[in-house]
Design a protein around this motif. Structure first.
Motif, PDB file in Angstrom:
ATOM      1  N   SER A 165     -29.271  20.479  -1.716  1.00  0.00           N
ATOM      2  CA  SER A 165     -30.100  19.652  -1.968  1.00  0.00           C
ATOM      3  C   SER A 165     -31.165  20.679  -2.977  1.00  0.00           C
ATOM      4  O   SER A 165     -32.489  20.080  -2.981  1.00  0.00           O
ATOM      5  CB  SER A 165     -30.803  19.121  -0.795  1.00  0.00           C
ATOM      6  OG  SER A 165     -31.283  20.206   0.111  1.00  0.00           O
ATOM      7  N   GLU A 166     -30.865  21.734  -3.237  1.00  0.00           N
ATOM      8  CA  GLU A 166     -31.685  22.733  -3.854  1.00  0.00           C
ATOM      9  C   GLU A 166     -30.869  23.142  -5.122  1.00  0.00           C
ATOM     10  O   GLU A 166     -29.945  23.395  -5.105  1.00  0.00           O
ATOM     11  CB  GLU A 166     -32.319  23.951  -3.039  1.00  0.00           C
ATOM     12  CG  GLU A 166     -33.058  23.762  -2.005  1.00  0.00           C
ATOM     13  CD  GLU A 166     -34.582  23.372  -2.404  1.00  0.00           C
ATOM     14  OE1 GLU A 166     -35.072  23.651  -3.571  1.00  0.00           O
ATOM     15  OE2 GLU A 166     -34.828  22.378  -1.814  1.00  0.00           O
ATOM     16  N   GLY A 167     -31.744  23.022  -6.450  1.00  0.00           N
ATOM     17  CA  GLY A 167     -31.286  23.809  -7.501  1.00  0.00           C
ATOM     18  C   GLY A 167     -31.144  25.182  -7.498  1.00  0.00           C
ATOM     19  O   GLY A 167     -31.502  25.853  -6.795  1.00  0.00           O
ATOM     20  N   GLY A 168     -30.112  25.521  -8.362  1.00  0.00           N
ATOM     21  CA  GLY A 168     -29.763  27.206  -8.323  1.00  0.00           C
ATOM     22  C   GLY A 168     -28.561  27.268  -9.120  1.00  0.00           C
ATOM     23  O   GLY A 168     -27.934  26.301  -9.627  1.00  0.00           O
ATOM     24  N   ILE A 169     -27.969  28.550  -9.018  1.00  0.00           N
ATOM     25  CA  ILE A 169     -26.765  29.122  -9.612  1.00  0.00           C
ATOM     26  C   ILE A 169     -26.064  29.313  -8.214  1.00  0.00           C
ATOM     27  O   ILE A 169     -26.260  30.232  -7.447  1.00  0.00           O
ATOM     28  CB  ILE A 169     -26.725  30.364 -10.431  1.00  0.00           C
ATOM     29  CG1 ILE A 169     -27.784  30.138 -11.688  1.00  0.00           C
ATOM     30  CG2 ILE A 169     -25.532  30.697 -10.934  1.00  0.00           C
ATOM     31  CD1 ILE A 169     -28.197  31.178 -12.312  1.00  0.00           C
ATOM     32  N   TYR A 170     -24.604  28.579  -8.223  1.00  0.00           N
ATOM     33  CA  TYR A 170     -23.623  28.900  -7.194  1.00  0.00           C
ATOM     34  C   TYR A 170     -22.457  29.165  -7.492  1.00  0.00           C
ATOM     35  O   TYR A 170     -22.071  29.085  -8.474  1.00  0.00           O
ATOM     36  CB  TYR A 170     -23.774  27.284  -6.466  1.00  0.00           C
ATOM     37  CG  TYR A 170     -24.967  26.629  -5.940  1.00  0.00           C
ATOM     38  CD1 TYR A 170     -24.890  26.731  -4.543  1.00  0.00           C
ATOM     39  CD2 TYR A 170     -25.862  26.057  -6.617  1.00  0.00           C
ATOM     40  CE1 TYR A 170     -26.250  26.332  -3.807  1.00  0.00           C
ATOM     41  CE2 TYR A 170     -26.873  25.566  -5.776  1.00  0.00           C
ATOM     42  CZ  TYR A 170     -27.149  25.677  -4.615  1.00  0.00           C
ATOM     43  OH  TYR A 170     -28.491  25.222  -4.016  1.00  0.00           O
ATOM     44  N   TYR A 171     -21.866  29.961  -6.594  1.00  0.00           N
ATOM     45  CA  TYR A 171     -20.622  30.398  -6.659  1.00  0.00           C
ATOM     46  C   TYR A 171     -20.179  30.646  -5.273  1.00  0.00           C
ATOM     47  O   TYR A 171     -20.601  30.527  -4.064  1.00  0.00           O
ATOM     48  CB  TYR A 171     -20.370  31.682  -7.582  1.00  0.00           C
ATOM     49  CG  TYR A 171     -20.870  32.831  -6.879  1.00  0.00           C
ATOM     50  CD1 TYR A 171     -19.841  33.594  -6.262  1.00  0.00           C
ATOM     51  CD2 TYR A 171     -22.246  33.358  -7.142  1.00  0.00           C
ATOM     52  CE1 TYR A 171     -20.507  34.875  -5.644  1.00  0.00           C
ATOM     53  CE2 TYR A 171     -22.749  34.656  -6.629  1.00  0.00           C
ATOM     54  CZ  TYR A 171     -21.962  35.301  -5.864  1.00  0.00           C
ATOM     55  OH  TYR A 171     -22.191  36.341  -5.276  1.00  0.00           O
ATOM     56  N   CYS A 172     -18.642  30.577  -5.141  1.00  0.00           N
ATOM     57  CA  CYS A 172     -17.909  30.642  -3.892  1.00  0.00           C
ATOM     58  C   CYS A 172     -16.535  31.719  -4.197  1.00  0.00           C
ATOM     59  O   CYS A 172     -16.321  32.196  -5.058  1.00  0.00           O
ATOM     60  CB  CYS A 172     -17.129  29.340  -3.540  1.00  0.00           C
ATOM     61  SG  CYS A 172     -15.874  28.770  -4.643  1.00  0.00           S
TER      62      CYS A 172
END
Length: 534
Positions: A165-172
């Motif tokens: 529920s927060e914006g940002g840059i994501y990776y896994c």
């Protein structure tokens, strides 16, 4: 030569056994652990044999005799790829062949997002996967900007999805096995969070007039600490501002219409705000001046009020002139209070102003105020001039034809004694008294206080618990003609006072005024009555 011949014979025999394998009972089984369809370099794999006899592992053209019924391949390489089977110690029976494939390339995780924008108050689902293989657990990472360090937000989750529920840059990335073998990090996915924008008028003015200067603000809820870029849509303009404020100088009717804004920041954005409808009135408003009274009492003052109907946010300028032909002088300027008090006669008018630069209303009409030279007199009235025994009397003070007074109350014991202040600056114009005396009052108002003339005095008498009785001086039970007697007026309960007496008696026009009534040589026995005052 003999040994080579024996070896060849064994191989032929083993080939024959493989051929008839499906028909042989107690056939061993070969298992790969883990049973992943794709194994990568440096992972650990175990080839396990299961059956009722001692077993060996046969890998294509190589016989492997492990110390137990399993073969552990630590840090597998591409060269470990091939077909594996399990055979009895005599090589008479073998399992089916299972194929191990070891890839030299390290896999990369793939991150996908349900949406690249989180709706206001909502969330978005992220999914992580490793194509063509299984058994993975996932680590999840987020960073605030391209230059900030990544924060781990989930570690070793068996679920391949998470909700954010927060914006940002994501990776896994994926990991499996023990020790853990990790994939390459996935490519980053940028997620923006949507917050709400609203257009607000800086001043809470209910009506806007031609010539006013106003400021509209784009307020973003939930993004107070961010640096925003702004966009506006507005009527009749091709170059709206890119800041949070939209300043409109000296508006006209053409500025009327709908205004919207939106903003964007690092991984935050808004949709277009609801429309703010601006209506600009073409008519210039006129101030209205009202006076509490057109006459200023001697030493007093009158209250003036200035207003602009149907709108707010005004400050006021006040003007006075001595006559219709004289020039108006500014008394007070830019007053936030719309009410002033004046003690000088003249012609007064006012106007309103607001904004920066200041926009002015039309001047109000003149109001004429005159002074009076006579000083008002307070009036004191009493509910009764006599206080009943054990009771009280109400006194009221007033100033005819005017208001706003407070009252001082005075009492004295006699005409010759000095008046004493009983109560001062009383807002209530009524008091209750239980003591006899001479009372008067006066009114006062304003700062400094303007006082009325004192009221006329009002005399209040107190009725005590006393009574009068006529007594015969001698306690004779019978009076005879010719005797001389004395009647006395005895007042019970008033022994400490000096009294004046009155008598009524038969057959006389001049009764005494003392406490005794002497009758010489009575000729009959009258019935006596007495009236007393004092």
């Amino acid at each position: 030569m003999g040994h080579s011949l024996l070896c060849m014979t064994g191989l032929l025999l083993l080939g024959s056994l493989f051929y008839v394998n499906a028909e042989v009972p107690n056939k061993p089984t070969v298992i790969l652990e883990p049973s992943w369809p794709q194994i990568y370099s440096s992972e650990t794999v175990t080839v396990r044999c299961e059956g009722s006899q001692s077993l060996v592992v046969w890998r294509e053209d190589k016989l492997i005799r492990p110390s137990a019924s399993e073969y552990i391949i630590s840090r597998a390489t591409e060269s470990d790829s091939g077909g594996y089977s399990c055979c009895t110690m005599s090589l008479s029976v073998c399992s089916d062949i299972i194929t191990l494939t070891v890839s030299s390339s390290k896999p990369r995780a793939t991150l996908t997002a349900q949406s690249s924008v989180i709706p206001a108050g909502g969330s978005v689902t992220l999914s992580c996967s490793v194509e063509g293989s299984a058994g993975w657990k996932f680590d999840w990472f987020r960073r605030d900007s391209e230059f900030s360090g990544a924060q781990k937000i989930g570690a070793g989750t068996s679920e391949h999805t998470i909700s954010i529920s927060e914006g940002g840059i994501y990776y896994c990335r994926g990991g499996r096995g023990d020790p853990v073998f990790s994939t390459e990090d996935s490519a980053a996915v940028t997620i923006q969070k949507q917050v709400l924008a609203a257009v607000k008028l800086q001043h809470s003015w209910s009506q806007i007039f031609t010539g006013d200067t106003i400021t509209l603000r784009c307020e973003i809820q939930g993004g107070e600490t961010k640096v925003w870029k702004y966009e506006w849509t507005a009527p009749n303009t091709n170059s709206p501002p890119t800041s949070s404020e939209y300043r409109l100088s000296r508006v006209s009717v053409s500025h009327s219409g709908d205004y919207r804004c939106r903003g964007s920041s690092d991984y935050l954005l808004t949709g277009w705000s609801d429309a703010f409808r601006l209506t600009v009135s073409s008519s210039k408003p006129r101030a209205t001046l009202t006076a509490q009274s057109s006459v200023i009492p001697a030493g007093g003052s009158v209250t003036l009020s200035c207003s602009v109907e149907g709108s707010a946010g005004w400050k006021f300028d006040w003007f006075r002139r001595d006559s219709v032909s004289s020039k108006a002088q500014l008394m007070r300027g830019n007053e936030a209070n719309r009410v002033i008090s004046v003690s000088q006669g003249g012609l007064y008018h006012c106007r309103g102003g607001r904004g920066d630069p200041v926009y002015y209303t039309e001047d109000s009409s003149d109001v004429t105020v005159v002074e009076t030279s006579s000083k008002p007199r307070a009036t004191l009235t009493a509910q009764s001039s006599v206080i009943p025994a054990g009771g009280s009397v109400t006194l009221s003070c007033s100033v005819e034809g005017s208001a706003g007074w407070k009252f001082d109350w005075f009492r004295r014991d006699s005409v010759s004694s000095k008046a004493q202040l009983m109560r001062g600056n009383e807002a209530n114009r009524v008091i209750s008294v239980s003591q006899g005396g001479l009372y008067h009052c006066r009114g006062g108002r304003g700062d400094p206080v303007f006082s009325t003339e004192d009221s006329a005095a009002v005399t209040i008498q107190k009725q005590g618990k006393v009574w009068a009785a006529v007594k015969l001086q001698h306690s004779w039970s019978q009076i005879f003609t010719g005797e001389t007697i004395t009647l006395r007026c005895e007042i019970q309960g008033g022994e400490g006072k000096v009294w004046k007496y009155e008598w009524t008696a038969p057959n006389t026009n001049s009764p005494p005024t003392s406490s005794e009534y002497r009758i010489s040589r009575v000729f009959s026995v009258p019935q006596w009555r007495l009236q007393m005052s004092g």
